[in-house]
Write a protein that holds these residues in place. Structure first.
Motif, mmCIF file in Angstrom:
data_model
loop_
_atom_site.group_PDB
_atom_site.id
_atom_site.type_symbol
_atom_site.label_atom_id
_atom_site.label_comp_id
_atom_site.label_asym_id
_atom_site.label_seq_id
_atom_site.Cartn_x
_atom_site.Cartn_y
_atom_site.Cartn_z
ATOM 1 N N ASP B 1 -119.467 -14.054 -27.758
ATOM 2 C CA ASP B 1 -118.531 -12.972 -27.476
ATOM 3 C C ASP B 1 -118.588 -11.937 -28.580
ATOM 4 N N THR B 2 -118.867 -10.684 -28.226
ATOM 5 C CA THR B 2 -118.932 -9.617 -29.211
ATOM 6 C C THR B 2 -117.528 -9.165 -29.531
ATOM 7 N N ALA B 3 -117.171 -9.111 -30.823
ATOM 8 C CA ALA B 3 -115.809 -8.774 -31.212
ATOM 9 C C ALA B 3 -115.508 -7.295 -30.975
ATOM 10 N N VAL B 4 -116.410 -6.429 -31.464
ATOM 11 C CA VAL B 4 -116.274 -4.986 -31.275
ATOM 12 C C VAL B 4 -117.570 -4.518 -30.618
ATOM 13 N N SER B 5 -117.455 -3.999 -29.427
ATOM 14 C CA SER B 5 -118.656 -3.566 -28.710
ATOM 15 C C SER B 5 -118.548 -2.098 -28.363
ATOM 16 N N GLN B 6 -119.644 -1.407 -28.522
ATOM 17 C CA GLN B 6 -119.663 0.014 -28.206
ATOM 18 C C GLN B 6 -120.898 0.329 -27.383
ATOM 19 N N THR B 7 -120.752 1.266 -26.485
ATOM 20 C CA THR B 7 -121.844 1.685 -25.614
ATOM 21 C C THR B 7 -121.844 3.197 -25.475
ATOM 22 N N PRO B 8 -123.041 3.777 -25.367
ATOM 23 C CA PRO B 8 -124.346 3.128 -25.426
ATOM 24 C C PRO B 8 -124.791 2.868 -26.855
ATOM 25 N N LYS B 9 -125.880 2.159 -27.034
ATOM 26 C CA LYS B 9 -126.419 1.923 -28.363
ATOM 27 C C LYS B 9 -127.228 3.120 -28.836
ATOM 28 N N TYR B 10 -127.915 3.758 -27.900
ATOM 29 C CA TYR B 10 -128.685 4.961 -28.211
ATOM 30 C C TYR B 10 -128.295 6.062 -27.225
ATOM 31 N N LEU B 11 -128.250 7.283 -27.717
ATOM 32 C CA LEU B 11 -127.882 8.410 -26.865
ATOM 33 C C LEU B 11 -128.671 9.621 -27.327
ATOM 34 N N VAL B 12 -129.532 10.126 -26.456
ATOM 35 C CA VAL B 12 -130.314 11.322 -26.752
ATOM 36 C C VAL B 12 -129.892 12.386 -25.754
#
Lengths: 116, 116
Positions: B1-12
């Protein structure tokens, strides 16, 4: 205002030798201090923290740091470097903010290189 | 389980576009943050929310608008993207933010934003 200075931008050690990453802070009150590690293209992971308890703090992966109020220092050490320790290390101090809140102030970082 | 997750990982994305980065924490923390890491690895706080309310806004341009629908989420919307917005953006959370308390922060993996 609180601030934190990491005295070395780059440190290079041989595998198996001691590591010393230096950090000095400026604070008008008793701060909380942290060391975070960032491996390449990864997030930040807490290594250890000082919150006015024992002045010698032990963290993960064999790291420790000693809070020295007289020297306003919080240097990070490890007796024997491992290749996997190569990363960016950040010294962090808390600073009070309006409304009784804290915020984290990051040092500029020290890149640790470990060579065979 | 990821505690803090953010999306996306890459953004161009191209200059002038509007984009959003999402962040969620499952730690039950009351406080969430957005940090910006520039090309020299320097980390600086942008925003802090405590229980869905804005606490810290570090003179960030108003093209950046954080939104916290509940205390487990803190999204970052950026309008009219500029080349200088290229950086790695980190979401973080902590149990609390009161001065004198433990404000250890848990970080997401970061979103690398590249504006072309």
């Amino acid at each position: 205002a609180q601030s934190v200075t990491q005295l070395d931008s780059h440190v290079s050690v041989s595998e198996g030798t001691p590591v010393l990453l230096r950090c000095n802070y400026s604070s008008s009150y008793s701060p909380s201090l942290f060391w975070y590690v960032q491996h390449p293209n990864k997030g930040l992971q807490l290594l250890l923290k000082y919150t006015s308890a024992a002045t010698l703090v032990k963290g993960i992966n064999g790291f420790e740091a000693e809070f020295k109020k007289s020297e306003t220092s919080f240097h990070l050490t490890k007796p024997s470097a491992h290749m996997s320790d190569a990363a960016e290390y950040f010294c962090v101090v808390t600073t009070p903010f309006s409304g009784g809140y804290n915020k984290l102030i990051f040092g500029a970082g020290t890149r640790l290189a470990v060579h065979p | 389980d990821t505690a803090v997750s953010q999306t996306p990982k890459y953004l161009v994305t191209q200059m002038g576009n509007d984009k959003s980065i999402k962040c969620e924490q499952n730690l039950g923390h009351d406080t969430m943050y957005w940090y910006k890491q520039d090309s020299k690895k320097f980390l600086k706080i942008m925003f802090s929310y405590n229980n869905k309310e804005l606490i810290i806004n570090e003179t960030v341009p108003n093209r950046f608008s954080p939104k916290s629908p509940d205390k487990a989420h803190l999204n970052l919307h950026i309008n009219s993207l500029e080349l200088g917005d290229s950086a790695v953006y980190f979401c973080a959370s902590s149990q609390d933010q009161w001065a004198g308390m433990n404000t250890e922060a848990f970080f997401g993996q970061g979103t690398r934003l590249t504006v072309v």
